[in-house]
Design a protein around this motif. Structure first.
Motif, PDB file in Angstrom:
ATOM      1  N   LEU A  85       0.627  -1.222   0.284  1.00 38.44           N
ATOM      2  CA  LEU A  85       0.442   0.155  -0.293  1.00 38.44           C
ATOM      3  C   LEU A  85       0.934   1.289  -0.223  1.00 38.44           C
ATOM      4  N   PRO A  86       0.905   2.052  -1.111  1.00 37.91           N
ATOM      5  CA  PRO A  86       1.240   3.404  -0.946  1.00 37.91           C
ATOM      6  C   PRO A  86       1.426   4.308   0.505  1.00 37.91           C
ATOM      7  N   ASN A  87       1.867   4.231   1.320  1.00 37.11           N
ATOM      8  CA  ASN A  87       1.101   4.545   2.641  1.00 37.11           C
ATOM      9  C   ASN A  87       1.915   6.352   2.713  1.00 37.11           C
ATOM     10  N   GLU A 101      -4.335  -4.517  -3.567  1.00 34.90           N
ATOM     11  CA  GLU A 101      -4.088  -4.885  -4.706  1.00 34.90           C
ATOM     12  C   GLU A 101      -5.698  -4.270  -5.234  1.00 34.90           C
ATOM     13  N   VAL A 102      -5.358  -3.961  -6.246  1.00 39.83           N
ATOM     14  CA  VAL A 102      -6.216  -2.886  -7.446  1.00 39.83           C
ATOM     15  C   VAL A 102      -6.795  -3.544  -8.292  1.00 39.83           C
ATOM     16  N   ARG A 103      -8.263  -3.923  -8.490  1.00 44.63           N
ATOM     17  CA  ARG A 103      -8.490  -4.193  -9.635  1.00 44.63           C
ATOM     18  C   ARG A 103      -8.244  -3.091 -10.931  1.00 44.63           C
ATOM     19  N   PRO A 104      -7.285  -3.528 -12.019  1.00 40.56           N
ATOM     20  CA  PRO A 104      -6.388  -2.636 -12.863  1.00 40.56           C
ATOM     21  C   PRO A 104      -7.042  -1.752 -13.563  1.00 40.56           C
ATOM     22  N   SER A 105      -8.587  -1.861 -13.924  1.00 41.99           N
ATOM     23  CA  SER A 105      -9.358  -0.530 -14.892  1.00 41.99           C
ATOM     24  C   SER A 105      -8.907   0.816 -13.738  1.00 41.99           C
ATOM     25  N   GLY A 150     -17.288 -15.828  -2.975  1.00 40.21           N
ATOM     26  CA  GLY A 150     -17.882 -14.411  -2.670  1.00 40.21           C
ATOM     27  C   GLY A 150     -18.417 -13.224  -3.616  1.00 40.21           C
ATOM     28  N   MET A 151     -17.475 -12.357  -3.918  1.00 48.13           N
ATOM     29  CA  MET A 151     -17.856 -11.242  -4.542  1.00 48.13           C
ATOM     30  C   MET A 151     -16.788 -10.870  -5.444  1.00 48.13           C
ATOM     31  N   PRO A 152     -16.666  -9.435  -6.202  1.00 52.11           N
ATOM     32  CA  PRO A 152     -15.890  -8.944  -6.997  1.00 52.11           C
ATOM     33  C   PRO A 152     -14.789  -8.401  -6.069  1.00 52.11           C
ATOM     34  N   ALA A 153     -14.247  -7.689  -6.080  1.00 54.86           N
ATOM     35  CA  ALA A 153     -13.015  -6.786  -5.598  1.00 54.86           C
ATOM     36  C   ALA A 153     -12.931  -5.350  -6.643  1.00 54.86           C
ATOM     37  N   ALA A 154     -12.921  -4.738  -5.302  1.00 48.13           N
ATOM     38  CA  ALA A 154     -12.619  -3.040  -6.308  1.00 48.13           C
ATOM     39  C   ALA A 154     -11.314  -3.305  -6.054  1.00 48.13           C
ATOM     40  N   PHE A 155     -10.737  -3.037  -4.577  1.00 43.32           N
ATOM     41  CA  PHE A 155      -9.661  -3.599  -3.962  1.00 43.32           C
ATOM     42  C   PHE A 155      -9.231  -4.108  -2.598  1.00 43.32           C
ATOM     43  N   ALA A 156      -8.411  -4.995  -2.395  1.00 44.82           N
ATOM     44  CA  ALA A 156      -8.073  -5.756  -1.253  1.00 44.82           C
ATOM     45  C   ALA A 156      -6.889  -5.488  -0.599  1.00 44.82           C
ATOM     46  N   LEU A 157      -6.776  -5.246   1.129  1.00 43.50           N
ATOM     47  CA  LEU A 157      -5.945  -5.283   1.796  1.00 43.50           C
ATOM     48  C   LEU A 157      -5.295  -6.331   2.431  1.00 43.50           C
ATOM     49  N   LEU A 158      -4.290  -6.875   2.602  1.00 41.82           N
ATOM     50  CA  LEU A 158      -3.944  -7.432   3.812  1.00 41.82           C
ATOM     51  C   LEU A 158      -2.748  -7.320   4.759  1.00 41.82           C
ATOM     52  N   HIS A 159      -3.343  -7.838   6.199  1.00 38.76           N
ATOM     53  CA  HIS A 159      -2.540  -7.343   7.213  1.00 38.76           C
ATOM     54  C   HIS A 159      -1.671  -8.311   7.670  1.00 38.76           C
ATOM     55  N   PRO A 160      -0.465  -8.279   8.110  1.00 36.70           N
ATOM     56  CA  PRO A 160       0.921  -9.159   7.949  1.00 36.70           C
ATOM     57  C   PRO A 160       0.481  -9.830   9.438  1.00 36.70           C
ATOM     58  N   ASP A 161      -0.386  -9.751   9.806  1.00 38.75           N
ATOM     59  CA  ASP A 161       0.019  -9.829  11.871  1.00 38.75           C
ATOM     60  C   ASP A 161      -1.881  -9.966  12.064  1.00 38.75           C
ATOM     61  N   GLY A 162      -2.374 -11.155  11.623  1.00 39.49           N
ATOM     62  CA  GLY A 162      -3.676 -11.430  11.818  1.00 39.49           C
ATOM     63  C   GLY A 162      -4.428 -11.762  13.279  1.00 39.49           C
ATOM     64  N   GLY A 183      -4.835 -17.090   6.087  1.00 37.90           N
ATOM     65  CA  GLY A 183      -3.494 -16.647   8.062  1.00 37.90           C
ATOM     66  C   GLY A 183      -4.073 -14.974   7.966  1.00 37.90           C
ATOM     67  N   ALA A 184      -3.228 -14.523   7.206  1.00 43.15           N
ATOM     68  CA  ALA A 184      -2.832 -12.515   7.879  1.00 43.15           C
ATOM     69  C   ALA A 184      -4.766 -12.532   7.857  1.00 43.15           C
ATOM     70  N   ARG A 185      -4.288 -10.702   8.319  1.00 48.51           N
ATOM     71  CA  ARG A 185      -5.999 -10.450   8.192  1.00 48.51           C
ATOM     72  C   ARG A 185      -6.512  -9.994   6.967  1.00 48.51           C
ATOM     73  N   LEU A 186      -6.895  -9.463   6.168  1.00 59.14           N
ATOM     74  CA  LEU A 186      -8.229  -9.319   4.759  1.00 59.14           C
ATOM     75  C   LEU A 186      -9.349  -8.671   5.054  1.00 59.14           C
ATOM     76  N   ALA A 187      -8.969  -7.646   4.263  1.00 61.74           N
ATOM     77  CA  ALA A 187      -9.492  -6.064   5.025  1.00 61.74           C
ATOM     78  C   ALA A 187     -10.274  -6.096   2.651  1.00 61.74           C
ATOM     79  N   ALA A 188     -11.620  -6.039   2.119  1.00 61.90           N
ATOM     80  CA  ALA A 188     -11.748  -5.639   0.927  1.00 61.90           C
ATOM     81  C   ALA A 188     -13.054  -4.803   0.576  1.00 61.90           C
ATOM     82  N   LEU A 189     -13.020  -4.012  -0.428  1.00 54.73           N
ATOM     83  CA  LEU A 189     -14.276  -3.496  -0.563  1.00 54.73           C
ATOM     84  C   LEU A 189     -14.488  -4.081  -2.075  1.00 54.73           C
ATOM     85  N   GLY A 190     -15.843  -4.526  -2.369  1.00 55.34           N
ATOM     86  CA  GLY A 190     -16.584  -4.573  -3.595  1.00 55.34           C
ATOM     87  C   GLY A 190     -16.464  -3.434  -4.495  1.00 55.34           C
ATOM     88  N   ASN A 191     -16.965  -3.338  -5.260  1.00 55.47           N
ATOM     89  CA  ASN A 191     -17.234  -2.688  -6.518  1.00 55.47           C
ATOM     90  C   ASN A 191     -18.409  -1.344  -5.888  1.00 55.47           C
TER      91      ASN A 191
END
Length: 360
Positions: A85-87, A101-105, A150-162, A183-191
Motif C-alpha cells: 500500500l503506498p502509505n 491489490e487493486v482492480r486494474p481498470s 463471494g464477491m468481485p473486489a475493487a481493492f483488497a488489503l492484507l495485514h501481516p499480523d492477523g 492466515g493474515a487479516r484480509l479486508a476488501a471492498l466490493g465494487n
C-alpha cells in the motif's frame, strides 16, 4: 504450646496463599498471549480501517484508486496493481505496512462518461478523467481480475499480523494471489460497496438530472425563440395592415374631395344659367338631366363619406392590431429571455456537477 500452634497456623496460611497464587498464575499466564493477540488484532483492524478511509479519500479527490507500491518506497508506481500500500501517497504513517491489490481498470485514468448536453455546453465539459468515470466503472459489470470468495473486489488489503496468526512477510505474495493467502487479516471492498461509499448513484443521478433539465430548457428556449420571431412577423403584418388602412383612408378622402368638386361645379354652372335655354334646346339638353346630375353628385358625396368612415374604422382597427401585436411580441421576447436564462443556468449546473464529480 500456644506459641507453637501460632507458628504452625502461620505456615499453613502461607502455604495456602502460595497455592492460591500458583493457581491464579496458572490461570492468567495462558491468557497473556491471547490478550496480546487480541490487542494486535485490534491494531490490525484499526490500521486496515485507516487504510480503507485513505484509499476512499484518494479516490474522491483523484477520480481513481491508487496504484500499488512495488518497491517499498511508500509511493505508488503507475500501472502496478499488486504490491505494498503506498502509505506516503496516501499520507499514512510508515508503521502501516499492508499488502495491496487493486482492480486494474480502477487505477487507470480513462475518460468513459460524458453527459449529453445541448448547444455550446457540450463543448464546455471537461475531458479529464474524474470521479464520475470511476463511478461508471464501479457500476458496470466488473472484470474477473480480482475476485474474492463471494464477491468481485475493487481493492483488497492484507495485514501481516492477523488475529491468532504469526507475523509474516507477505511482500513475496505472487501478483494476483492476495485472495489466496490464508492466515493474515484480509479486508476488501466490493465494487458496489465502494460505489456506495463514494455516493456514486447519487452523483451520477444528479448529473443526469441536470443534463435532462438542460435539454428541456434548451427545447423551451428554442420554442421561445421561434415564438418571438413569429410575433415579430405578426407585428410586420399588423404594420402592413395599418399602412393599407391609411392608404384606403387617403383614397376615401380623395373620392370625397372629387365628389364635392363635381357637386360644386354642377351648382356653379346651374346658378350661372348654363347652359342657356336656347342652347339647351339646340343641343337637346333637358333640365331634368341637370337635376339627375345634381342627385348623382350628392349620392357620390354620401358614398364617399361612407367609405371615408369605413376607412377611418379600418385605421383604428389597424392601430389596435399593431399595438396588440407589439405587446405580444414584447411578451414573447421576455419569455425568450427567461427561457434562455433557465437554459444557461441548467446547462452550467450540469457542467459544474460533471466537473465536480464525487468531490462535492
Amino acid at each position: 504450646m500456644n506459641r507453637q500452634q501460632q507458628q504452625g497456623w502461620t505456615l499453613v496460611e502461607l502455604a495456602v496463599a502460595l497455592v492460591i497464587a500458583a493457581l491464579i498464575t496458572a490461570a492468567i499466564v495462558p491468557l497473556i498471549p491471547l490478550g496480546t493477540r487480541i490487542a494486535a488484532g485490534d491494531v490490525a483492524g484499526r490500521e486496515l480501517d485507516d487504510a480503507q478511509q485513505a484509499i476512499i479519500g484518494y479516490a474522491r479527490a483523484q477520480g481513481r484508486l491508487p496504484s500499488a507500491d512495488s518497491d517499498g518506497d511508500g509511493k505508488q508506481d503507475a500501472g502496478r496493481t499488486t504490491g505494498w500500500l503506498p502509505n506516503k501517497t496516501l499520507d499514512l504513517p510508515p508503521r502501516i505496512k499492508l499488502r495491496y491489490e487493486v482492480r486494474p481498470s480502477l487505477q487507470e485514468s480513462t475518460h468513459s462518461y460524458t453527459p449529453q448536453l445541448p448547444g455550446a455546453f457540450a463543448a464546455q465539459l471537461s475531458s479529464t478523467p474524474g470521479g464520475l468515470d470511476l463511478c461508471m466503472k464501479l457500476l458496470a459489470p466488473p472484470e474477473a481480475s480480482l475476485t474474492l470468495p463471494g464477491m468481485p473486489a475493487a481493492f483488497a488489503l492484507l495485514h501481516p499480523d492477523g488475529i491468532g496468526n504469526e507475523a509474516r512477510d507477505i511482500a513475496t505474495t505472487p501478483p494476483g494471489g492476495i485472495d489466496r493467502l490464508s492466515g493474515a487479516r484480509l479486508a476488501a471492498l466490493g465494487n458496489g460497496e465502494l460505489a456506495g461509499r463514494l455516493a456514486c448513484m447519487d452523483r451520477v443521478a444528479r448529473v443526469q438530472g441536470a443534463a435532462l433539465n438542460a435539454q428541456t430548457a434548451y427545447s423551451a428556449d428554442q420554442i421561445a425563440e421561434f415564438n418571438a420571431a413569429f410575433r415579430d412577423f405578426d407585428v410586420d403584418v399588423a404594420e402592413l395592415v395599418l399602412a393599407q388602412a391609411n392608404t384606403g383612408l387617403a383614397f376615401a378622402g380623395l373620392g370625397l374631395a372629387q365628389a364635392l368638386i363635381d357637386q360644386a361645379l354642377a351648382v356653379i354652372l346651374t346658378y350661372a344659367g348654363w347652359p342657356p335655354d336656347g342652347t339647351a334646346i339646340a343641343i337637346g339638353v333637358d333640365i331634368t338631366v341637370m337635376v339627375a346630375e345634381h342627385s348623382n353628385a350628392l349620392g357620390s358625396i354620401g358614398y364617399a363619406i361612407y367609405q371615408l368612415n369605413l376607412a377611418s374604422k379600418d385605421v383604428e382597427s389597424g392601430k389596435e392590431g399593431l399595438e396588440t401585436a407589439q405587446n405580444v411580441a414584447a411578451l414573447a421576447v421576455l419569455q425568450q429571455a427567461r427561457a434562455n436564462n433557465l437554459y444557461k443556468a441548467a446547462g452550467q449546473a450540469a457542467v459544474n456537477l460533471n466537473d465536480g464529480g464525487i468531490k462535492q
